[in-house]
Scaffold this motif. Structure first.
Motif, PDB file in Angstrom:
ATOM      1  N   LYS A 187       0.598  -1.285   0.000  1.00 19.25           N
ATOM      2  CA  LYS A 187      -0.176   0.197  -0.022  1.00 19.25           C
ATOM      3  C   LYS A 187       0.832   1.231  -0.214  1.00 19.25           C
ATOM      4  CE  LYS A 187      -4.174  -1.826   1.579  1.00 19.25           C
ATOM      5  NZ  LYS A 187      -4.984  -1.724   0.512  1.00 19.25           N
ATOM      6  N   VAL A 188       1.559   1.450  -0.818  1.00 18.95           N
ATOM      7  CA  VAL A 188       2.468   2.432  -1.281  1.00 18.95           C
ATOM      8  C   VAL A 188       2.213   3.013  -2.663  1.00 18.95           C
ATOM      9  CG1 VAL A 188       5.130   3.012  -1.227  1.00 18.95           C
ATOM     10  CG2 VAL A 188       4.325   1.385   0.315  1.00 18.95           C
ATOM     11  N   GLU A 189       2.476   4.503  -2.746  1.00 21.36           N
ATOM     12  CA  GLU A 189       2.321   5.204  -4.111  1.00 21.36           C
ATOM     13  C   GLU A 189       3.938   5.798  -4.010  1.00 21.36           C
ATOM     14  OE1 GLU A 189      -0.599   7.913  -4.329  1.00 21.36           O
ATOM     15  OE2 GLU A 189      -2.295   6.692  -3.770  1.00 21.36           O
ATOM     16  N   ILE A 190       4.443   5.487  -5.186  1.00 19.52           N
ATOM     17  CA  ILE A 190       5.743   6.164  -5.592  1.00 19.52           C
ATOM     18  C   ILE A 190       5.597   6.806  -6.656  1.00 19.52           C
ATOM     19  CG2 ILE A 190       8.051   5.614  -6.185  1.00 19.52           C
ATOM     20  CD1 ILE A 190       7.683   2.974  -4.732  1.00 19.52           C
ATOM     21  N   SER A 191       6.022   8.045  -7.041  1.00 17.54           N
ATOM     22  CA  SER A 191       5.808   8.760  -8.059  1.00 17.54           C
ATOM     23  C   SER A 191       6.831   9.823  -8.187  1.00 17.54           C
ATOM     24  CB  SER A 191       4.363   9.606  -8.390  1.00 17.54           C
ATOM     25  OG  SER A 191       4.192  10.640  -7.513  1.00 17.54           O
ATOM     26  N   GLY A 192       6.996  10.388  -9.677  1.00 17.44           N
ATOM     27  CA  GLY A 192       8.057  11.652  -9.835  1.00 17.44           C
ATOM     28  C   GLY A 192       9.334  11.306  -9.687  1.00 17.44           C
ATOM     29  N   GLY A 193       9.898  10.337  -9.437  1.00 15.35           N
ATOM     30  CA  GLY A 193      11.586   9.891  -9.806  1.00 15.35           C
ATOM     31  C   GLY A 193      12.028   9.574 -10.975  1.00 15.35           C
ATOM     32  N   SER A 194      13.327   9.426 -10.950  1.00 15.86           N
ATOM     33  CA  SER A 194      14.158   9.405 -12.192  1.00 15.86           C
ATOM     34  C   SER A 194      15.140   8.480 -12.232  1.00 15.86           C
ATOM     35  CB  SER A 194      14.706  10.619 -12.211  1.00 15.86           C
ATOM     36  OG  SER A 194      15.554  10.531 -13.590  1.00 15.86           O
ATOM     37  N   LEU A 195      16.303   8.641 -12.270  1.00 20.21           N
ATOM     38  CA  LEU A 195      17.419   7.576 -12.228  1.00 20.21           C
ATOM     39  C   LEU A 195      18.472   8.269 -11.223  1.00 20.21           C
ATOM     40  CD1 LEU A 195      19.771   9.255 -13.996  1.00 20.21           C
ATOM     41  CD2 LEU A 195      18.180   7.843 -15.832  1.00 20.21           C
ATOM     42  N   SER A 196      19.475   7.389 -10.647  1.00 18.78           N
ATOM     43  CA  SER A 196      20.541   7.854 -10.116  1.00 18.78           C
ATOM     44  C   SER A 196      21.905   6.805 -10.115  1.00 18.78           C
ATOM     45  CB  SER A 196      20.215   8.123  -8.615  1.00 18.78           C
ATOM     46  OG  SER A 196      20.038   6.830  -7.895  1.00 18.78           O
ATOM     47  N   GLY A 197      22.859   7.478  -9.744  1.00 13.36           N
ATOM     48  CA  GLY A 197      24.049   6.659  -9.496  1.00 13.36           C
ATOM     49  C   GLY A 197      24.609   6.721  -7.873  1.00 13.36           C
ATOM     50  N   ILE A 198      24.590   5.428  -7.498  1.00 13.36           N
ATOM     51  CA  ILE A 198      25.046   5.684  -5.847  1.00 13.36           C
ATOM     52  C   ILE A 198      26.113   4.440  -5.783  1.00 13.36           C
ATOM     53  CG2 ILE A 198      24.313   5.331  -3.492  1.00 13.36           C
ATOM     54  CD1 ILE A 198      21.544   6.431  -4.300  1.00 13.36           C
ATOM     55  N   GLN A 199      27.104   4.951  -4.887  1.00  8.75           N
ATOM     56  CA  GLN A 199      28.271   3.674  -4.610  1.00  8.75           C
ATOM     57  C   GLN A 199      28.612   3.152  -5.787  1.00  8.75           C
ATOM     58  OE1 GLN A 199      26.789   1.430  -1.075  1.00  8.75           O
ATOM     59  NE2 GLN A 199      26.862   3.250  -0.049  1.00  8.75           N
ATOM     60  N   ASN A 200      28.877   3.720  -6.899  1.00  9.81           N
ATOM     61  CA  ASN A 200      29.282   3.213  -8.217  1.00  9.81           C
ATOM     62  C   ASN A 200      28.321   2.517  -8.876  1.00  9.81           C
ATOM     63  OD1 ASN A 200      31.808   4.768  -8.293  1.00  9.81           O
ATOM     64  ND2 ASN A 200      32.595   3.344  -6.915  1.00  9.81           N
ATOM     65  N   ILE A 201      27.196   2.359  -8.575  1.00 12.77           N
ATOM     66  CA  ILE A 201      25.865   1.587  -9.250  1.00 12.77           C
ATOM     67  C   ILE A 201      25.051   2.719  -9.871  1.00 12.77           C
ATOM     68  CG2 ILE A 201      24.098  -0.072  -8.840  1.00 12.77           C
ATOM     69  CD1 ILE A 201      25.622  -0.719  -6.121  1.00 12.77           C
ATOM     70  N   ASN A 202      24.899   2.376 -11.168  1.00  8.69           N
ATOM     71  CA  ASN A 202      23.999   3.193 -11.841  1.00  8.69           C
ATOM     72  C   ASN A 202      22.578   2.428 -12.165  1.00  8.69           C
ATOM     73  OD1 ASN A 202      25.688   5.224 -12.456  1.00  8.69           O
ATOM     74  ND2 ASN A 202      26.667   4.056 -14.260  1.00  8.69           N
ATOM     75  N   PHE A 203      21.680   3.378 -11.479  1.00  5.10           N
ATOM     76  CA  PHE A 203      20.283   2.808 -11.646  1.00  5.10           C
ATOM     77  C   PHE A 203      19.597   3.434 -12.648  1.00  5.10           C
ATOM     78  CE2 PHE A 203      21.825   2.085  -6.997  1.00  5.10           C
ATOM     79  CZ  PHE A 203      21.502   0.625  -7.048  1.00  5.10           C
ATOM     80  N   SER A 204      18.929   2.818 -13.634  1.00  5.98           N
ATOM     81  CA  SER A 204      18.183   3.390 -14.597  1.00  5.98           C
ATOM     82  C   SER A 204      16.580   3.307 -14.147  1.00  5.98           C
ATOM     83  CB  SER A 204      18.739   2.532 -15.801  1.00  5.98           C
ATOM     84  OG  SER A 204      17.997   0.916 -15.665  1.00  5.98           O
ATOM     85  N   GLY A 205      16.275   2.810 -13.323  1.00  9.10           N
ATOM     86  CA  GLY A 205      14.696   2.813 -13.008  1.00  9.10           C
ATOM     87  C   GLY A 205      14.653   3.662 -11.839  1.00  9.10           C
ATOM     88  N   MET A 206      13.383   4.086 -11.799  1.00  9.56           N
ATOM     89  CA  MET A 206      12.966   4.997 -10.484  1.00  9.56           C
ATOM     90  C   MET A 206      13.057   4.072  -9.352  1.00  9.56           C
ATOM     91  SD  MET A 206       9.580   7.086  -9.843  1.00  9.56           S
ATOM     92  CE  MET A 206       8.216   5.735 -10.077  1.00  9.56           C
ATOM     93  N   VAL A 207      12.612   2.816  -9.522  1.00 11.13           N
ATOM     94  CA  VAL A 207      12.431   1.794  -8.502  1.00 11.13           C
ATOM     95  C   VAL A 207      13.385   0.812  -8.720  1.00 11.13           C
ATOM     96  CG1 VAL A 207      11.044   0.337  -7.135  1.00 11.13           C
ATOM     97  CG2 VAL A 207       9.879   2.518  -7.503  1.00 11.13           C
ATOM     98  N   SER A 208      14.373   0.448  -8.294  1.00 10.20           N
ATOM     99  CA  SER A 208      15.372  -0.616  -8.615  1.00 10.20           C
ATOM    100  C   SER A 208      15.439  -1.832  -7.626  1.00 10.20           C
ATOM    101  CB  SER A 208      16.751   0.040  -8.998  1.00 10.20           C
ATOM    102  OG  SER A 208      16.592   0.913 -10.035  1.00 10.20           O
ATOM    103  N   ILE A 209      15.308  -2.906  -7.905  1.00  7.40           N
ATOM    104  CA  ILE A 209      15.404  -4.073  -7.139  1.00  7.40           C
ATOM    105  C   ILE A 209      16.448  -5.003  -7.427  1.00  7.40           C
ATOM    106  CG2 ILE A 209      14.065  -5.824  -5.898  1.00  7.40           C
ATOM    107  CD1 ILE A 209      11.524  -3.717  -5.934  1.00  7.40           C
ATOM    108  N   PHE A 210      17.452  -5.140  -6.884  1.00  7.26           N
ATOM    109  CA  PHE A 210      18.859  -5.946  -7.659  1.00  7.26           C
ATOM    110  C   PHE A 210      19.184  -6.996  -6.535  1.00  7.26           C
ATOM    111  CE2 PHE A 210      20.418  -2.387 -10.574  1.00  7.26           C
ATOM    112  CZ  PHE A 210      19.255  -2.421 -11.394  1.00  7.26           C
TER     113      PHE A 210
END
Length: 188
Positions: free
Chosen positions: A74-97
């Motif tokens: 029961k979560v709503e997530i909106s308005g994000g983008s992409l980022s790079g953190i700790q030398n990992i590039n995330f191409s998804g607004m929500v990334s599960i790896f």
């Protein structure tokens, strides 16, 4: 809650987001968790959204074995983008790896900017039930090397693919895909 700088959860920490929480995320700010995340809005919806309507935030990512068993309900997530953190590039607004036993239940995910995916899984497993995902900048959902069961999905208004599978094992029931400008389902 206003999130003005990256929230980084270590492998030994757990992030719990309480019911009835609204998180307003500042531009280019991300939530990055190597630990377990429990966001259960059963007693009141949880929302993650932009602080400023015309500026996107970064991304929400769960990564690694210590994030196993994470739950977003029961979560709503909106308005994000992409980022790079700790030398990992995330191409998804929500990334599960690189995790397993992930549960996504009763989620609404929408309105990402930039990035290849709105919701991106890589080397992950779990279940998704009652997901509505729409207004996707590119692919709505991207599964790479993952194993999930899907039940009751609505995927709408993707600039690219509705759902993109790559080397994944997916079992689904009651999936509706509408208005994908490339493919509804890409089995690449």
């Amino acid at each position: 809650v206003e999130l003005k700088e990256n929230l980084i959860i270590s492998e030994k920490q757990e992030l719990e987001i309480l019911p009835n929480t609204l998180i307003l995320i500042w531009p280019n700010v991300s939530i990055f968790s190597r630990g377990k995340v429990i966001a259960d809005g059963s007693l009141g919806k949880i929302k993650l959204q932009r602080k400023f309507q015309d500026q996107h935030w970064g991304n929400f990512s769960l990564i690694g074995k210590n994030s196993n068993g994470s739950i977003l309900k029961k979560v709503e997530i909106s308005g994000g983008s992409l980022s790079g953190i700790q030398n990992i590039n995330f191409s998804g607004m929500v990334s599960i790896f690189w995790n397993k036993d992930i549960s996504l239940i009763d989620l609404n995910i929408s309105n990402n900017t930039l990035g290849d995916d709105t919701l991106h899984f890589s080397n992950s497993s779990g279940n998704i039930k009652n997901l509505v995902i729409n207004n996707c900048y590119a692919d709505c959902i991207d599964f790479d090397y993952s194993k999930y069961t899907l039940e009751n999905l609505v995927v709408e208004d993707s600039i690219n693919d509705g759902i993109d599978f790559m080397e994944s094992n997916i079992k689904g029931n009651n999936i509706k895909i509408k208005n994908s400008l490339d493919k509804g389902i890409s089995a690449g």
